[in-house]
Motif scaffolding. Structure first.
Motif, PDB file in Angstrom:
ATOM      1  N   ALA A   1      -0.743  -2.206  -4.215  1.00  0.00           N
ATOM      2  CA  ALA A   1      -1.556  -3.111  -3.472  1.00  0.00           C
ATOM      3  C   ALA A   1      -2.311  -3.629  -4.490  1.00  0.00           C
ATOM      4  O   ALA A   1      -2.836  -5.010  -4.140  1.00  0.00           O
ATOM      5  CB  ALA A   1      -2.306  -2.207  -2.424  1.00  0.00           C
ATOM      6  N   GLN A   2      -2.732  -3.126  -5.571  1.00  0.00           N
ATOM      7  CA  GLN A   2      -3.642  -3.667  -6.493  1.00  0.00           C
ATOM      8  C   GLN A   2      -2.957  -4.097  -7.518  1.00  0.00           C
ATOM      9  O   GLN A   2      -3.655  -4.644  -8.654  1.00  0.00           O
ATOM     10  CB  GLN A   2      -4.613  -2.636  -6.960  1.00  0.00           C
ATOM     11  CG  GLN A   2      -5.413  -1.893  -5.748  1.00  0.00           C
ATOM     12  CD  GLN A   2      -6.210  -2.997  -4.911  1.00  0.00           C
ATOM     13  OE1 GLN A   2      -6.736  -3.918  -5.502  1.00  0.00           O
ATOM     14  NE2 GLN A   2      -6.337  -2.768  -3.606  1.00  0.00           N
TER      15      GLN A   2
ATOM     16  N   SER B   1       2.197   1.908  -3.371  1.00  0.00           N
ATOM     17  CA  SER B   1       0.986   2.102  -4.560  1.00  0.00           C
ATOM     18  C   SER B   1       1.275   0.641  -5.254  1.00  0.00           C
ATOM     19  O   SER B   1       0.796   0.703  -6.738  1.00  0.00           O
ATOM     20  CB  SER B   1       1.506   3.157  -5.496  1.00  0.00           C
ATOM     21  OG  SER B   1       1.303   4.073  -4.899  1.00  0.00           O
TER      22      SER B   1
ATOM     23  N   GLN C   1       0.819  -1.153   0.034  1.00  0.00           N
ATOM     24  CA  GLN C   1      -0.081  -0.039  -0.200  1.00  0.00           C
ATOM     25  C   GLN C   1       0.812   1.286  -0.018  1.00  0.00           C
ATOM     26  O   GLN C   1       0.533   2.240  -0.613  1.00  0.00           O
ATOM     27  CB  GLN C   1      -0.971   0.142   1.286  1.00  0.00           C
ATOM     28  CG  GLN C   1      -1.955   1.062   1.214  1.00  0.00           C
ATOM     29  CD  GLN C   1      -3.002   1.012   0.239  1.00  0.00           C
ATOM     30  OE1 GLN C   1      -3.382  -0.044  -0.237  1.00  0.00           O
ATOM     31  NE2 GLN C   1      -3.273   2.324  -0.418  1.00  0.00           N
TER      32      GLN C   1
END
Length: 258
Positions: free
Chosen positions: A113-114, A111, A108
């Protein structure tokens, strides 16, 4: 001779029941135990491991198993053993969850996390996968199977077979494990969180000074690359810290148990 045969039949029946009791606790633990209960481990392998652990620890706990007339009856006894095994496995699994939570915090902060998330039964960011697999390999190299066997043997001192654990003490023990896991996860992710926070504050100051500059387009790749480089440098130390805590829990997993 008839009396001897009857005694042999009684002892054989007691041995079978005792073996099933041990297998119930060990099998339940293997369903949630770190390493052995991961989603990528086939069910047949878990079953074989449960049989192997049951055979290994049965001689060590045979004298701690209750006689049929001194224990709970039938299904209640097996239900209690399943509860004890599941509780032990989940408590130790919390230490693996600490690695997963730390990886999610780190992902997270950079950047990611996805991005590059897992698609198996336990989806998580790539950083969590990296830390989890490295932690499992590290623990296996340092004798995870021996420590697990020791914890299973110790469980018969904390939760005697045939008895029901105290609910309040069991709850306090589980909450203590949750606190330890989250504290460890935050400690492992703290360097990355601090660096990301400072960098974002710096980007905010630059944005106020130069509004025309698209600082996010410049700063986001930089912070991602810097923190991934930092992860590569700090990963051995993070895993050493984690394994020290994991080894301490395995050495005395029932510190707060009844």
């Amino acid at each position: 001779m008839i009396i001897a045969a009857q005694e042999f039949q009684r002892l054989a029946g007691f041995g079978i029941v005792s073996g099933l009791l041990v297998f119930a606790r060990v099998g339940a633990a293997m369903v949630t135990m770190p390493g052995y209960a991961q989603g990528f481990v086939p069910v047949r392998v878990r079953l074989a491991v449960a049989f192997a652990f049951s055979g290994a620890i049965f001689p060590a706990v045979a004298d701690k198993l209750p006689a049929p007339e001194d224990a709970l009856d039938g299904a209640a006894m097996f239900a209690v053993e399943l509860l004890c095994g599941s509780a032990l496995g989940m408590f130790l699994r919390l230490m693996m969850l600490a690695l997963e939570i730390a990886g999610m915090m780190i992902a997270q902060s950079v950047s990611l996390a996805q991005m590059f998330g897992g698609a198996d039964s336990e989806p998580m960011p790539a950083v969590s996968h990296f830390l989890l697999m490295a932690g499992l390999a590290f623990a296996a190299m340092l004798g995870l199977h021996l420590r697990v066997a020791e914890a299973l043997v110790l469980s018969y001192d904390a939760w005697p077979a045939g008895g029901v654990p105290d609910a309040a003490a069991l709850e306090a023990w589980g909450l203590n494990g949750v606190v330890v896991a989250f504290s460890l996860a935050f400690s492992l992710a703290a360097p990355f969180l601090v660096l990301a926070t400072l960098y974002n504050f710096a980007l905010g100051a630059i944005n106020r000074a130069m509004p025309q500059l698209m600082v996010m387009m410049v700063g986001a790749p930089a912070v991602t690359g810097a923190l991934l480089l930092l992860l590569g440098l700090l990963a051995p130390g993070l895993l050493s810290v984690w394994h020290g805590s994991f080894a301490a829990v395995l050495a005395d997993p029932f510190l707060a148990a009844p």
